[in-house]
Design a protein around this motif. Sequence first.
Motif, mmCIF file in Angstrom:
data_model
loop_
_atom_site.group_PDB
_atom_site.id
_atom_site.type_symbol
_atom_site.label_atom_id
_atom_site.label_comp_id
_atom_site.label_asym_id
_atom_site.label_seq_id
_atom_site.Cartn_x
_atom_site.Cartn_y
_atom_site.Cartn_z
ATOM 1 N N ASN A 274 34.052 34.033 51.322
ATOM 2 C CA ASN A 274 34.380 32.651 50.944
ATOM 3 C C ASN A 274 35.863 32.460 50.692
ATOM 4 O O ASN A 274 36.257 31.456 50.096
ATOM 5 N N MET A 275 36.655 33.424 51.114
ATOM 6 C CA MET A 275 38.076 33.325 50.807
ATOM 7 C C MET A 275 38.883 33.750 52.017
ATOM 8 O O MET A 275 38.486 34.675 52.737
ATOM 9 N N SER A 276 39.981 33.095 52.229
ATOM 10 C CA SER A 276 40.804 33.428 53.391
ATOM 11 C C SER A 276 41.484 34.780 53.183
ATOM 12 O O SER A 276 41.670 35.233 52.049
ATOM 13 N N ARG A 277 41.874 35.393 54.292
ATOM 14 C CA ARG A 277 42.526 36.696 54.208
ATOM 15 C C ARG A 277 43.863 36.638 53.473
ATOM 16 O O ARG A 277 44.142 37.497 52.622
ATOM 17 N N PRO A 278 44.697 35.614 53.717
ATOM 18 C CA PRO A 278 45.951 35.540 52.958
ATOM 19 C C PRO A 278 45.748 35.461 51.450
ATOM 20 O O PRO A 278 46.557 36.001 50.690
ATOM 21 N N ALA A 279 44.681 34.793 51.023
ATOM 22 C CA ALA A 279 44.422 34.728 49.584
ATOM 23 C C ALA A 279 44.233 36.134 49.019
ATOM 24 O O ALA A 279 44.805 36.483 47.982
ATOM 25 N N VAL A 280 43.454 36.944 49.727
ATOM 26 C CA VAL A 280 43.237 38.317 49.275
ATOM 27 C C VAL A 280 44.543 39.097 49.312
ATOM 28 O O VAL A 280 44.832 39.896 48.402
ATOM 29 N N ALA A 281 45.360 38.846 50.342
ATOM 30 C CA ALA A 281 46.643 39.545 50.446
ATOM 31 C C ALA A 281 47.511 39.247 49.227
ATOM 32 O O ALA A 281 48.185 40.132 48.698
ATOM 33 N N GLN A 282 47.478 38.002 48.761
ATOM 34 C CA GLN A 282 48.270 37.638 47.589
ATOM 35 C C GLN A 282 47.753 38.331 46.332
ATOM 36 O O GLN A 282 48.539 38.778 45.492
ATOM 37 N N HIS A 283 46.441 38.428 46.230
ATOM 38 C CA HIS A 283 45.878 39.152 45.087
ATOM 39 C C HIS A 283 46.303 40.620 45.122
ATOM 40 O O HIS A 283 46.649 41.200 44.091
ATOM 41 N N LEU A 284 46.270 41.193 46.317
ATOM 42 C CA LEU A 284 46.650 42.598 46.430
ATOM 43 C C LEU A 284 48.109 42.811 46.043
ATOM 44 O O LEU A 284 48.467 43.818 45.426
ATOM 45 N N ARG A 285 48.942 41.834 46.367
ATOM 46 C CA ARG A 285 50.342 41.954 45.986
ATOM 47 C C ARG A 285 50.488 41.992 44.473
ATOM 48 O O ARG A 285 51.278 42.776 43.918
ATOM 49 N N MET A 286 49.748 41.132 43.793
ATOM 50 C CA MET A 286 49.840 41.110 42.331
ATOM 51 C C MET A 286 49.341 42.417 41.730
ATOM 52 O O MET A 286 49.921 42.918 40.766
ATOM 53 N N LEU A 287 48.276 42.951 42.302
ATOM 54 C CA LEU A 287 47.779 44.235 41.815
ATOM 55 C C LEU A 287 48.818 45.326 42.037
ATOM 56 O O LEU A 287 48.996 46.211 41.185
ATOM 57 N N ALA A 288 49.524 45.243 43.156
ATOM 58 C CA ALA A 288 50.560 46.239 43.436
ATOM 59 C C ALA A 288 51.720 46.089 42.463
ATOM 60 O O ALA A 288 52.245 47.079 41.940
ATOM 61 N N ASP A 289 52.126 44.837 42.198
ATOM 62 C CA ASP A 289 53.234 44.600 41.271
ATOM 63 C C ASP A 289 52.920 45.123 39.875
ATOM 64 O O ASP A 289 53.808 45.557 39.146
ATOM 65 N N ALA A 290 51.655 45.047 39.513
ATOM 66 C CA ALA A 290 51.264 45.510 38.182
ATOM 67 C C ALA A 290 51.007 47.015 38.162
ATOM 68 O O ALA A 290 50.736 47.584 37.114
ATOM 69 N N GLY A 291 51.088 47.638 39.321
ATOM 70 C CA GLY A 291 50.907 49.087 39.381
ATOM 71 C C GLY A 291 49.467 49.533 39.448
ATOM 72 O O GLY A 291 49.173 50.703 39.210
ATOM 73 N N PHE A 292 48.552 48.627 39.788
ATOM 74 C CA PHE A 292 47.151 49.023 39.877
ATOM 75 C C PHE A 292 46.803 49.639 41.221
ATOM 76 O O PHE A 292 45.822 50.373 41.328
ATOM 77 N N VAL A 293 47.555 49.301 42.238
ATOM 78 C CA VAL A 293 47.304 49.871 43.558
ATOM 79 C C VAL A 293 48.613 50.307 44.198
ATOM 80 O O VAL A 293 49.692 49.819 43.846
ATOM 81 N N THR A 294 48.491 51.238 45.127
ATOM 82 C CA THR A 294 49.633 51.624 45.958
ATOM 83 C C THR A 294 49.281 51.314 47.406
ATOM 84 O O THR A 294 48.111 51.211 47.763
#
Lengths: 119, 119
Positions: free
Chosen positions: B50-70
């Motif tokens: 139910n969500m576009s791919r760019p939306a998920v990409a933006q979430h992933l960026r925030m997780l990366a900025d917070a250090g939750f993902v590499t």
Amino acid sequence: MTPRPRHDAEQHADLVFKALSDPTRRALVEILSHQPDGMPAVRLAAQFPNMSRPAVAQHLRMLADAGFVTVSPRGRERIYRLSREGFESAYEVWFGRFEAFWKGKLQDLKRFVEDADNT
Amino acid sequence: MTPRPRHDAEQHADLVFKALSDPTRRALVEILSHQPDGMPAVRLAAQFPNMSRPAVAQHLRMLADAGFVTVSPRGRERIYRLSREGFESAYEVWFGRFEAFWKGKLQDLKRFVEDADNT
DNA sequence: ATGATATGTAAGAAGAAGCTTACGAATTGG
DNA sequence: CCAATTCGTAAGCTTCTTCTTACATATCAT
């Protein structure tokens, strides 16, 4: 920890993490963490000179909804105290959700807890 | 834990807790917690019809900025893996800020960790 | 080379969150 | 009793978030 209906879990996690997402609310939690006997709302609001009292009242309400604080009336005041419920919920979600990832991290955490404990 | 400049602390706490404040981002963390070898962005996005791919990409960026993902490129894909850095930061803030409150809670936590450990 | 796949970012719309002022209810003190 | 204090909530405005569509770049397969 606290048993909770399964379908409420995500909703409750939302309250808990939303509550912690705001710097003012985190500051309120920190202030209260140094006041075991709690503080009346008016004195909490006084800690934020750049913010109106109702704004602080709204933050306190969210912290209460998430289970981070409890309220008890005392005369015309209402005393806010830190509660362990919200913290336990956060832990519950944390460890429950990411258990697979944490298998191995738990050892480190145990060591950390023991260190902090011996001071 | 991770030493960090004092004046960045609140700013970093903001990133960490903001990252966890969104249900989609928490779901991403949960998904990745079951995938030790990581997942490419396209496959993560596919988990949210139910969500576009760019939306998920933006979430992933925030997780990366917070250090939750590499992130690590592999061919034309970019593989996302859960990182312990964000989790450690969250612990750091948690225990550091509310230490006074937790003096006494730490015993319970240690027991909880030991229980989870014996399974 | 060329078309298909994987990815991130920008711009703008829609919705959520946060703050202020205004208000009403409850309690205290003179 | 009556003014002052403490408190929470509603309405309205502003700002931040989050989403979508559109676009640009890089890599793979044929």
